[in-house]
Design an enzyme around this catalytic site. Structure first.
Site, PDB file in Angstrom:
ATOM      1  N   HIS A   1      35.841  42.653  42.080  1.00 36.07           N
ATOM      2  CA  HIS A   1      35.768  41.776  40.641  1.00 36.07           C
ATOM      3  C   HIS A   1      37.183  41.148  40.594  1.00 36.07           C
ATOM      4  CE1 HIS A   1      36.900  46.066  39.699  1.00 36.07           C
ATOM      5  NE2 HIS A   1      37.866  45.543  38.874  1.00 36.07           N
TER       6      HIS A   1
ATOM      7  N   HIS B   1      39.730  39.743  37.839  1.00 27.86           N
ATOM      8  CA  HIS B   1      40.178  39.728  36.387  1.00 27.86           C
ATOM      9  C   HIS B   1      40.837  38.346  36.089  1.00 27.86           C
ATOM     10  CE1 HIS B   1      40.601  44.120  35.848  1.00 27.86           C
ATOM     11  NE2 HIS B   1      40.421  44.246  36.959  1.00 27.86           N
TER      12      HIS B   1
END
Ligand code: AMP
Length: 138
Positions: free
Chosen positions: A102, A104
């Site tokens: 992922h 951010h």
């Protein structure tokens, strides 16, 4: 170790866990971080099961970055941020706590320090309000 299909983001992708979604396409999903370091802290994930940068297919990385580029200005404008910081952690030593790749997207404000990483749960009504503002700018 290998990719664990039961990590929390895999469960979000399968609809087994709730998430405050801001954007979705064929290859990626973006939702608000439940323990944001700043208002509007957004996570972008690929739909393929990759643990981190090392096992992420190049096409999935490209799709994630396309979504990051689409979302960053929307998050900035929705939150009235002065800047946008991107974070991406690989391995516990680097601060990774969820083992599905992922990125951010973290809004930054002049002279405002970040809240602690994985610090405090945000109020869900506030997250919904922020997501609505972001979605309205896409
Ligand atoms: P990292 O340390 O880069 O692996 O970041 C994982 C992030 O996921 C942290 O910022 C957590 O606050 C966030 N997080 C953990 N569980 C959830 C969840 N169910 N929904 C949204 N964000 C989450």
């Amino acid at each position: 170790m290998g990719y664990d299909n039961n990590n929390i983001f895999a469960k979000i992708l399968r609809g087994e866990m709730p998430a405050v979604k801001v954007y979705e396409d064929d290859a990626t999903l973006a939702f608000l971080d439940v323990m944001p370091q700043a208002p509007g802290h957004t996570l972008v994930i690929p739909k393929v099961g990759a643990e981190n940068l090392y096992d992420l297919p190049v096409e999935a990385g490209a799709a994630v970055f396309r979504t990051v580029q689409k979302l960053a200005p929307a998050v900035r404008d929705a939150m009235g941020a002065d800047g946008i910081m991107l974070n991406q952690f690989n391995g516990p030593a680097a601060g990774q706590t969820v083992f599905h790749f992922h990125v951010h997207i973290v809004p930054r404000f002049d002279d405002v320090p970040l809240r602690r990483h994985s610090g405090q749960m945000e109020d869900s009504a506030l997250l919904e309000e922020q997501a609505e503002k972001i979605r309205a700018r896409l």
